[in-house]
Write an enzyme that holds these catalytic residues in place. Structure first.
Site, PDB file in Angstrom:
ATOM      1  N   HIS A 157       0.854  -1.155   0.182  1.00 60.09           N
ATOM      2  CA  HIS A 157      -0.029  -0.200  -0.062  1.00 60.09           C
ATOM      3  C   HIS A 157       0.882   1.264   0.012  1.00 60.09           C
ATOM      4  O   HIS A 157       0.504   2.141  -0.672  1.00 60.09           O
ATOM      5  CB  HIS A 157      -0.725  -0.014   1.260  1.00 60.09           C
ATOM      6  CG  HIS A 157      -1.656   1.341   1.304  1.00 60.09           C
ATOM      7  ND1 HIS A 157      -3.110   0.998   1.097  1.00 60.09           N
ATOM      8  CD2 HIS A 157      -1.466   2.486   1.801  1.00 60.09           C
ATOM      9  CE1 HIS A 157      -3.480   2.551   1.371  1.00 60.09           C
ATOM     10  NE2 HIS A 157      -2.515   3.225   1.854  1.00 60.09           N
ATOM     11  N   GLU A 158       1.790   1.230   0.847  1.00 60.34           N
ATOM     12  CA  GLU A 158       2.776   2.492   1.023  1.00 60.34           C
ATOM     13  C   GLU A 158       3.638   2.628  -0.279  1.00 60.34           C
ATOM     14  O   GLU A 158       3.917   3.830  -0.767  1.00 60.34           O
ATOM     15  CB  GLU A 158       3.584   2.629   2.258  1.00 60.34           C
ATOM     16  CG  GLU A 158       2.578   2.474   3.539  1.00 60.34           C
ATOM     17  CD  GLU A 158       1.774   3.613   3.732  1.00 60.34           C
ATOM     18  OE1 GLU A 158       1.832   4.666   2.907  1.00 60.34           O
ATOM     19  OE2 GLU A 158       0.565   3.503   4.015  1.00 60.34           O
ATOM     20  N   HIS A 161       1.881   4.565  -3.148  1.00 62.18           N
ATOM     21  CA  HIS A 161       2.244   5.881  -2.606  1.00 62.18           C
ATOM     22  C   HIS A 161       3.464   6.452  -3.270  1.00 62.18           C
ATOM     23  O   HIS A 161       3.711   7.665  -3.849  1.00 62.18           O
ATOM     24  CB  HIS A 161       1.865   6.251  -1.344  1.00 62.18           C
ATOM     25  CG  HIS A 161       0.526   6.229  -0.799  1.00 62.18           C
ATOM     26  ND1 HIS A 161      -0.505   6.658  -1.353  1.00 62.18           N
ATOM     27  CD2 HIS A 161       0.139   5.462   0.438  1.00 62.18           C
ATOM     28  CE1 HIS A 161      -1.657   6.478  -0.493  1.00 62.18           C
ATOM     29  NE2 HIS A 161      -1.266   5.868   0.546  1.00 62.18           N
ATOM     30  N   ASP A 168      -4.904   7.419  -1.387  1.00 61.79           N
ATOM     31  CA  ASP A 168      -5.845   6.532  -0.632  1.00 61.79           C
ATOM     32  C   ASP A 168      -7.328   6.721  -1.207  1.00 61.79           C
ATOM     33  O   ASP A 168      -7.661   7.547  -1.705  1.00 61.79           O
ATOM     34  CB  ASP A 168      -5.743   6.940   0.917  1.00 61.79           C
ATOM     35  CG  ASP A 168      -4.632   6.707   1.479  1.00 61.79           C
ATOM     36  OD1 ASP A 168      -3.757   5.575   1.373  1.00 61.79           O
ATOM     37  OD2 ASP A 168      -4.274   7.535   2.550  1.00 61.79           O
TER      38      ASP A 168
END
Length: 940
Positions: A157-158, A161, A168
């Site tokens: 998830h990170e 980014h 998000d």
């Protein structure tokens, strides 16, 4: 010339493969050279290292599957703090450092905050700065239910980014929105995909006892009440999305075009024009440079290197060629390097000095700074005369020689390379520099410094600075002052409180104020320089308690007769220090004041400013974006006044006010990152950036970061609601920095402009994109509001607006020009940054229940250049269903039966900005109140 072309090509090829500020490379689907750094303040704990390794190995397999067999993590470097006990498996760092790490492990930025997050400066598709994990997140397995598996869920998830610039797909500030499906409106959780199922739950706790109930509608917002949470079913059929609720067992994909929820009020929609995360990933350079791998699992298991930091080792390599005699450069070099040696370089560091012209000479071998006497001895070896040609490679090689006299290799060492001349033979040491393991910071002095100079620092991640011959800019002093350690130990680093200079007429005064705040005060120096005769000006300095310091209290070195220095004993008094400096020379001269200090306490991080540009090299007509991150530790500092000065190679400097208001170039409101577009290009060549931040008599609030892994409230498992422990709330006292006033100055390094037309430029810059469009209904009218863009991005004043509306979201997004126009003949744009408001009555539209009208806007400048289409605002007409109390009795909290009220709930699609409240006899326009007051977002 042919050799130099090859040199440039090799460097450019190398730079295309790496992330700015990072040295990660993508080869055949494998990410190599990922740096994960452990903060030097953390106590030794081998479990941190083991859990990092387990997390990344697990994440590699998950990433490979989630990206349809395209990417995996091949090699990772973990930086071990210097104070941890050495081990045989620990190697030495090379060009890696904490400040340039892709992932940092450090204590939380809020007392109870273990939320993993990624610091993102830029817009959609732009890479982030770093990922932050706390030690507790890595060590506490009890957090699995809240965030999901560290590897299979959170790290990927990170990483999305950080690497691909996606956002998000949840929104804690706007957790619900109104959706119309098959002609029927309903309140939905902000999520992706919309097929994720669950219930809307309110949890109430007294002590250790908690109860849950279904959410009610809020009478004012007609959305769900404050405190309502969407609690998902643990067993789902929905495979997406990783950027929404990464912890769900079924989630194994990013949302794509088929699963994306473009109606949700999340940051991904707002920042990326309602495109799915997988569409953004497919549009990245990574995607275009790779192909799917024919394998069910990654072809390589992740390998790790453990690298331990060591004492800082720096060799100054200084140009003393004949051109250094011009424009007083050799004396200015002495002034700036003296400040570096006496005030900037950290205690315990090793320093050597080399000078070069046609040949190079070792002035002094490495000396460890263990006392003030060592510092004073080092400055006696700084050059005072110049002559000869320029051979940069000879200087660099001699610098390497100095370091190798003490160490067996160059790993982790630093070269500070300053030159003002051209050198056609730089390519001869390209490979040597690239493979050395040493970091080279470059300072280009004057307009004729070698154009290839920055390529040394670019290859191996060094800092790059440019100083003009304009004495009143303090450029050379600021460059040396910006070369602090990259160790992450901020309490040891020098912090620049002031750096100002101006020409002072005969017998006139230069007056000013320098604020020393409570977070600094140790090792404080006040330095006055002048460029005229050697006899000093008159100086009066008064501390906050009225104690006065005169010229007799300052020290003037026999080797540097144009600098006076005052060292404040102990910790400097907190408050405003006032100074008066009189020019006693028979002619005007430039006088400067430089103030540096260090942290007052190891326990309290100082306020810092970090200045950046979005690019190191830019091609006209692309704009530059200037960023200044103002923070205390990891906490963003809000409400500061931040000014940036951009000094071109030719022409006068340009001053800009950077803003943290969520408009123009500023992506996120109130995140401590102040931003502005820069388009005032004066020609090709180097530009120097300097940032000044001030806070005056205020309580500075601090906020949580955006771009976090979702803190999941709970799950529904086998029909039973199982809530996680609620996120600990922080008090105002814990998120307020009682700083009073503060001053900071920071160099942002330099950037290079190319392809600027020599005969001047025409208007090629359109207005910036409006991203904060809101809609308000007032009886039978609609009121739109937004922040005015400029004529050139966020500067100036646009010429006119075009507003469109449609009952179809997709039609408005995809064919703006064909949508119904709103008459804007009486609407005149205001200057950039002004809040605009426009009211009109929709024509040819019937407003009835369970319908939505969508709005969007473009700005046009005086050269007829249009901005991008704004975010899409929506007005939804919606009557919430009636509710009953759990026991079946009438519920006083819902609308009384018999009152037939049509309620227009206005929602800004893709925005955390929710509309204001207006109530009339027949129509209520309500402002969504369930946001928690977090940062608002905007982008140009």
């Amino acid at each position: 010339k042919g050799t130099m072309r090859v040199f440039k090509s090799l460097v450019l090829l190398f730079l295309l493969l790496v992330v700015r500020g990072s040295m990660v490379q993508l080869k055949n689907g494998g990410y190599e050279g990922i740096v994960i750094a452990i903060n030097p303040e953390l106590p030794e704990d081998d479990n941190i290292v083991r859990n990092i390794q387990g997390m990344v190995k697990e994440a590699s397999t998950y990433l490979f599957s989630a990206t349809k067999q395209r990417y995996f993590f091949k090699t990772v470097k973990i930086i071990i703090p210097l104070h941890w006990l050495p081990k045989p498996e620990y190697l030495s760092v090379k060009t890696e450092s904490y400040d340039k790490a892709d992932v940092i492990v450090a204590n939380p930025f809020l007392k109870y905050g273990d939320d993993p997050y990624t610091l993102q400066y830029g817009g959609c598709g732009e890479k982030g700065r770093y990922i932050h994990f706390t030690p507790n997140f890595l060590l506490n397995d009890n957090l699995y239910n809240i965030y999901g598996s560290r590897g299979t869920k959170v790290f990927v998830h990170e990483w999305a980014h950080l690497r691909w610039g996606v956002f998000d797909e949840y929104n804690n500030d706007a957790p619900f929105y109104v959706s119309v499906d098959s002609g029927k409106a309903s309140v939905e959780a902000t999520r992706c995909s919309a097929s994720v199922t669950g219930k809307y739950i309110v949890q109430s706790c007294t002590g250790n006892s908690c109860t849950t109930r279904e959410c009610k509608y809020d009478e004012q917002t007609k959305l769900y009440e404050a405190g309502c949470k969407f609690v998902p079913d643990k067993t789902q059929n929905a495979p997406a999305s990783i950027m929404y609720m990464q912890s769900l067992p079924s989630v194994v994909e990013f949302c794509d075009q088929s699963t994306h929820n473009e109606k949700a009020t999340n940051l991904q929609n707002k920042m990326c024009n309602y495109h799915s995360t997988w569409e953004i990933i497919m549009n990245s350079p990574d995607f275009s440079n790779t192909s799917p791998i024919n394998s069910a699992s990654p072809p390589f298991e992740t390998s790790f290197s453990l690298l331990q930091t060591k004492d800082r080792v720096v060799c100054l390599v200084l140009d003393v060629s004949g051109s250094m005699t011009g424009n007083n450069r050799i004396k200015r070099l002495y002034q700036a390097a003296e400040i570096f040696l006496l005030q900037i370089i950290e205690m315990g560091s090793w320093v050597g000095i080399v000078t070069f012209h046609s040949t190079a000479q070792i002035k002094i071998n490495l000396q460890q700074i263990v006392s003030e006497n060592v510092r004073q001895d080092l400055i006696t070896y700084l050059p005072t005369t110049a002559g000869g040609g320029t051979n940069i490679c000879e200087g660099v090689r001699k610098g390497f020689e100095v370091i190798k006299q003490k160490y067996s290799n160059l790993y982790g060492s630093e070269i500070v390379l300053l030159t003002d001349g051209e050198d056609g033979s730089m390519s001869s040491c390209l490979t040597e520099v690239k493979n050395s393991g040493s970091i080279i910071h470059t300072i280009a002095l004057g307009p004729n410094a070698a154009p290839e100079l920055e390529q040394f620092s670019n290859m191996i991640g060094g800092l790059r600075f440019y100083a003009t011959d304009t004495v009143d800019s303090n450029g050379l002093i600021d460059a040396f002052s910006g070369i602090s350690s990259g160790s992450g130990n901020i309490s040891e680093q020098s912090i620049q409180l002031e750096s100002t200079a101006r020409s002072v007429a005969v017998k006139q005064w230069m007056n000013g104020t320098v604020t020393v705040d409570s977070t600094v005060g140790n090792d404080t120096f006040f330095v006055v320089t002048w460029d005229g005769i050697t006899s000093p000006p008159d100086i009066l300095l008064r501390d906050p308690k009225g104690k006065e310091y005169r010229m007799s209290d300052f020290t003037v070195s026999n080797l540097n007769l144009r600098t006076a220095r005052l060292s404040i004993a102990g910790t400097a008094e907190v408050g405003d220090w006032y100074y008066w400096i009189q020019n006693n020379h028979i002619a005007p001269q430039v006088i400067s004041m430089i103030v540096t200090s260090r942290a007052a306490s190891l326990a309290v991080p100082p306020v810092t400013v970090k200045a950046h540009m979005n690019k190191d090299t830019n091609n006209f007509p692309n704009p530059m974006v200037i960023y200044a991150e103002v923070s205390q530790g990891f906490l963003p500092v809000l409400g500061a006044t931040v000014m940036a000065t951009v000094e071109p190679q030719t022409g006068s400097a340009v001053e800009l006010k950077l803003l943290d208001d969520g408009s123009g170039a500023d992506i996120t409101k109130n995140d401590g990152i102040y931003s502005k577009y820069f388009t005032s290009f004066k020609g090709n060549g180097r530009y120097n950036l300097k940032v000044r931040a001030q806070g005056k008599d205020m309580i500075v609030r601090r906020r949580r970061r955006q771009s976090q892994a979702l803190h999941v409230a709970g799950y529904i498992e086998n029909g039973e609601i199982k809530m996680n422990a609620p996120r600990p709330e922080v008090t105002d006292d814990e998120i307020q920095a009682k700083l009073g006033s503060f001053n900071r100055v920071a160099s942002g390094g330099s950037f290079v402009m190319e392809n600027v037309p020599s005969g001047g430029t025409t208007d090629v810059f359109p207005p910036c994109k409006i991203i904060d469009l809101e809609a308000h209904s007032e009886k039978d009218k609609i009121r739109l509001s937004w922040t005015a863009p400029g004529n050139d991005f966020d500067v100036g004043q646009a010429d006119r607006y075009i507003i469109k509306m449609s009952e179809s979201f997709l039609d408005l997004r995809n064919t703006f020009e064909n949508a119904t126009s709103v008459n804007t003949s009486g609407l005149v744009p205001n200057p950039a940054g002004t809040k605009e408001s426009f009211q009109f009555k929709p024509e040819n539209f019937t407003i009835e229940n369970d319908t939505i009208i969508y709005f969007a806007i473009r700005a046009i400048d005086n050269a007829s250049l249009p901005s991008e289409m704004s975010n899409i605002a929506q007005a939804a007409l919606f009557v919430p269903p009636k509710e009953s109390s759990p026991d079946g009795a009438p519920n006083d909290d819902v609308i009384n039966e018999g009152i037939n009220v049509l309620t227009i709930v206005l929602i800004v699609a893709g925005s955390v900005i929710v509309v204001s409240i207006a109530v009339s006899i027949t129509v209520c326009i309500l402002h969504k109140k369930n946001r928690r007051g977090g940062p608002e977002l905007s982008m140009c």
